[in-house]
Scaffold this active site. Sequence first.
Site, PDB file in Angstrom:
ATOM      1  N   GLU A 103     -10.172  -4.323  -1.437  1.00 29.66           N
ATOM      2  CA  GLU A 103      -9.696  -3.326  -2.411  1.00 29.66           C
ATOM      3  C   GLU A 103     -10.167  -3.708  -3.807  1.00 29.66           C
ATOM      4  OE1 GLU A 103      -5.356  -2.648  -2.532  1.00 29.66           O
ATOM      5  OE2 GLU A 103      -5.576  -2.407  -0.374  1.00 29.66           O
ATOM      6  N   HIS A 145      -3.543   2.614  -2.266  1.00 26.98           N
ATOM      7  CA  HIS A 145      -2.537   1.537  -2.429  1.00 26.98           C
ATOM      8  C   HIS A 145      -1.446   1.987  -3.416  1.00 26.98           C
ATOM      9  CE1 HIS A 145      -1.747  -3.050  -2.045  1.00 26.98           C
ATOM     10  NE2 HIS A 145      -0.613  -2.365  -2.166  1.00 26.98           N
ATOM     11  N   ARG A 159      -1.160  -4.513   4.440  1.00 25.31           N
ATOM     12  CA  ARG A 159      -2.307  -5.165   3.810  1.00 25.31           C
ATOM     13  C   ARG A 159      -3.569  -4.831   4.585  1.00 25.31           C
ATOM     14  NH1 ARG A 159       0.283  -5.291   0.068  1.00 25.31           N
ATOM     15  NH2 ARG A 159       1.011  -7.046  -1.178  1.00 25.31           N
TER      16      ARG A 159
HETATM   17  O1  LIG Z   1       4.724  -4.839  -3.269  1.00 21.95           O
HETATM   18  C1  LIG Z   1       3.699  -4.949  -2.588  1.00 21.95           C
HETATM   19  O2  LIG Z   1       3.497  -5.876  -1.788  1.00 21.95           O
HETATM   20  C2  LIG Z   1       2.637  -3.956  -2.751  1.00 21.95           C
HETATM   21  O3  LIG Z   1       1.696  -3.963  -1.992  1.00 21.95           O
HETATM   22  C3  LIG Z   1       2.692  -3.003  -3.875  1.00 21.95           C
HETATM   23  O4  LIG Z   1       1.499  -3.162  -4.578  1.00 21.95           O
HETATM   24  P1  LIG Z   1       1.406  -2.840  -6.127  1.00 21.95           P
HETATM   25  O5  LIG Z   1       2.524  -3.534  -6.807  1.00 21.95           O
HETATM   26  O6  LIG Z   1       1.487  -1.356  -6.276  1.00 21.95           O
HETATM   27  O7  LIG Z   1       0.066  -3.375  -6.529  1.00 21.95           O
END
Ligand SMILES: O=C(O)C(=O)COP(=O)(O)O
Length: 405
Positions: A262, A285, A233
Amino acid sequence: MKVLVADLFSQAALEEMSNSGIQVIYNHALNGDSLKAVLQSEAPEVLVVRSTKVTGDMIASSPSLEFIIRAGAGVDNIDCVAASKNSIYVANCPGKNSVAVAELVMGHILSVDRRLPENYSLLKQGKWNKGAFSECTGIKGRKLGIIGLGAIGKEVSIRAKSFGLEVCGTDPFVSSSQAHALGIEYFNTAEEVARVSDIITFHVPSTPQTKGMINSSFLALCKENVVIINTSRGDLANETELLRELEAKPGFWYACDVYLGEPAAKECDFVHALAQHPKVYGSHHIGASTKQAETAIGLEALRMILQYSKTRKVDAGNLVNMQTTTKANVSVNVRHHGQALAGLLTSLVDCGCKVQEIENKPFRDGAAYTATVYLDCKNLECLQGIVAELNGKEGVIHANLVHLG
Ligand SMILES: O=C(O)C(=O)COP(=O)(O)O
């Protein structure tokens, strides 16, 4: 049952959901006010999101909502406290995108070491410069520190070892013996990992304890040429201090998939000091964005929806709210060693507890064994059941559970 899927989601899982008689509304562009409006107008019982923010305001104004599924790991985009207050379950899909994230981490490690982005960009500009990359170190035999040895950290370790990296790590919920069993040198703190590692990768959720942990004092402990990788994160990093250290230490590089602030939009301008820094390699991301991970997550979400539609229950392992993380101490006095302790440990793990520490010197008759476990309140009930059961077992003098709060 009506399910609103408000984010990019596996087509196979969507089809399966409709075939199972679930009424599905799929709109991956929903966000903020538009999401709030559809929650009110369509009144779904279940909401499925990825990184889309689910605020307390949306939750409070959606009386139909019973269950929110985070189609991924981290749940920091969902106001879990507001959900609990409104008796709405929140569950994630743990472990289903771990391989995808671990693969990206390996990509970043290799990219930094071999300067792949500069290689591409020089060639795209029509330039040949073989000499510019002769200083690359190579990664075999270097030490990778993993902060957070959960599902993702373990997958990273497996891949790193096959590249010849030495792996060490830390995690308050994993014992040294569990880490050693995975071939990982264990340290009690992130600071100890910082001192010995050439590359450090973070795999912890965003919590009050982890926010800002990549800061000046942490970086001061690191080697001069350390490479830090953050696919967890953005708020794990104190970006101001990080930028300062990138300037101060020429050999220090940072690779990341996540940023403070973000954008919520899938496509937009993104002017960001860290992302544009020459010693930062960034991705968008995309850690979980592989077809394989999306399918695994979609099918897990589907499994939970079907289970919920039949039983109005959510697996304890996936449930992330309606509970607080808590600590308990279990002690067992045994008359003769039998299988009591081994059985206890297996049952603890089965009920979702993460065994932190076990003083299990060689089994001795008449000895007392202790396990300190971190668990959810939900699992506390399950643990109470196990301890009650242990008390009835042959060979056990007394089993006791102390909830440490
Ligand atoms: O599973 C997570 O915690 C993620 O950070 C993946 O992010 P996303 O589902 O691609 O927005």
